[in-house]
Design a protein around this motif. Structure first.
Motif, PDB file in Angstrom:
ATOM      1  N   ASN A   4      44.010  69.667  90.416  1.00 38.62           N
ATOM      2  CA  ASN A   4      43.962  68.202  90.478  1.00 38.62           C
ATOM      3  C   ASN A   4      44.714  67.657  91.684  1.00 38.62           C
ATOM      4  OD1 ASN A   4      42.436  68.052  88.152  1.00 38.62           O
ATOM      5  ND2 ASN A   4      44.238  68.044  86.850  1.00 38.62           N
ATOM      6  N   TRP A  44      42.928  73.660  80.566  1.00 37.72           N
ATOM      7  CA  TRP A  44      41.711  72.896  80.835  1.00 37.72           C
ATOM      8  C   TRP A  44      40.931  73.649  81.892  1.00 37.72           C
ATOM      9  CZ3 TRP A  44      40.510  68.649  77.972  1.00 37.72           C
ATOM     10  CH2 TRP A  44      41.542  68.080  77.227  1.00 37.72           C
ATOM     11  N   VAL A  45      39.620  73.724  81.726  1.00 36.39           N
ATOM     12  CA  VAL A  45      38.781  74.420  82.692  1.00 36.39           C
ATOM     13  C   VAL A  45      37.643  73.489  83.126  1.00 36.39           C
ATOM     14  CG1 VAL A  45      37.373  75.568  80.915  1.00 36.39           C
ATOM     15  CG2 VAL A  45      37.545  76.562  83.193  1.00 36.39           C
ATOM     16  N   HIS A  46      37.433  73.424  84.411  1.00 39.64           N
ATOM     17  CA  HIS A  46      36.400  72.566  85.001  1.00 39.64           C
ATOM     18  C   HIS A  46      35.015  73.091  84.634  1.00 39.64           C
ATOM     19  CE1 HIS A  46      34.071  70.425  88.055  1.00 39.64           C
ATOM     20  NE2 HIS A  46      35.113  69.607  88.165  1.00 39.64           N
ATOM     21  N   GLU A  47      34.099  72.178  84.398  1.00 38.90           N
ATOM     22  CA  GLU A  47      32.742  72.555  84.010  1.00 38.90           C
ATOM     23  C   GLU A  47      32.046  73.434  85.043  1.00 38.90           C
ATOM     24  OE1 GLU A  47      30.498  68.950  83.479  1.00 38.90           O
ATOM     25  OE2 GLU A  47      30.719  68.344  85.560  1.00 38.90           O
ATOM     26  N   THR A  82      37.187  67.001  75.916  1.00 42.66           N
ATOM     27  CA  THR A  82      36.930  66.977  77.352  1.00 42.66           C
ATOM     28  C   THR A  82      37.657  65.790  77.960  1.00 42.66           C
ATOM     29  OG1 THR A  82      34.931  65.649  77.129  1.00 42.66           O
ATOM     30  CG2 THR A  82      34.649  68.052  77.132  1.00 42.66           C
ATOM     31  N   ASP A 135      37.303  64.749  85.240  1.00 44.25           N
ATOM     32  CA  ASP A 135      37.991  65.365  86.367  1.00 44.25           C
ATOM     33  C   ASP A 135      38.663  64.241  87.155  1.00 44.25           C
ATOM     34  OD1 ASP A 135      38.717  66.425  88.849  1.00 44.25           O
ATOM     35  OD2 ASP A 135      36.846  67.513  89.122  1.00 44.25           O
ATOM     36  N   GLU A 164      36.348  68.373  82.463  1.00 43.22           N
ATOM     37  CA  GLU A 164      37.112  69.571  82.178  1.00 43.22           C
ATOM     38  C   GLU A 164      37.172  69.710  80.665  1.00 43.22           C
ATOM     39  OE1 GLU A 164      40.951  69.330  84.045  1.00 43.22           O
ATOM     40  OE2 GLU A 164      40.080  69.183  86.044  1.00 43.22           O
TER      41      GLU A 164
END
Length: 174
Positions: free
Chosen positions: A34, A132-135, A155, A158, A166
């Motif tokens: 981020n 958290w993981v980005h799509e 979710t 971002d 995310e």
């Protein structure tokens, strides 16, 4: 390739800064962070010194690095203690493995150390580890699933691109 997985010490702030800037400059890893390269590069030395010494000063964050046999750092993960949540937990952030160290098992070793540290905490006793993981980061999501993390369905947008999301993943104490 063997790695020594260990926490960063306060006097290693310059190496920590270099690794973080490498992560932020990595085009493959850009969606995972981020913070921008420009913002991080503009931070004064005191910022990096504080970041490297947070555990030494009783802080609620610890950075683990994977040190290669030649002394170089191949990757890192940061663990934050979240005391203000209903469920005592730690939060994994800042996960990065340099391109030349990907596929070596380093990420798994870093996570094993960070998760083990989380489970060893006594104040608070941690019930889960989250991230958290980005799509767009399918490779990372696959790694996290292989480590036992599951999606929660939560979710967030971002922060760099409100059109992207995310997803939260958690690992619950077994």
């Amino acid at each position: 390739m063997g790695y020594l997985i260990r926490p960063v010490t306060a006097d290693e702030w310059k190496k920590l800064k270099e690794l973080r800037l490498a992560a932020l400059a990595d085009p493959v890893a850009r969606v995972a962070f981020n913070e921008t390269f420009e913002a991080a590069a503009g931070q004064p030395d005191e910022f990096w010194q504080r970041r490297a010494s947070s555990l030494d000063e009783g802080g609620a964050a610890l950075t683990f690095v994977g040190e290669a046999e030649d002394g170089s750092w191949g990757g890192m993960v940061v663990v934050l203690v979240e005391r203000d949540k209903e469920v005592p937990q730690t939060h994994m952030v800042g996960v990065y493995v340099r391109p030349e160290h990907r596929g070596t098992g380093l990420a798994r070793e870093l996570f094993a150390a960070a998760i083990g540290w989380s489970w060893d905490l006594v104040d608070p006793v941690v019930e889960r580890v989250r991230l958290w993981v980005h799509e767009e980061n399918a490779r990372a999501a696959g790694l996290y699933r292989s480590l036992g993390f599951v999606t929660t369905g939560r979710t967030i947008a971002d922060p760099k691109n409100a059109a992207a999301t995310e997803g939260e993943m958690v690992l619950t104490r077994g």
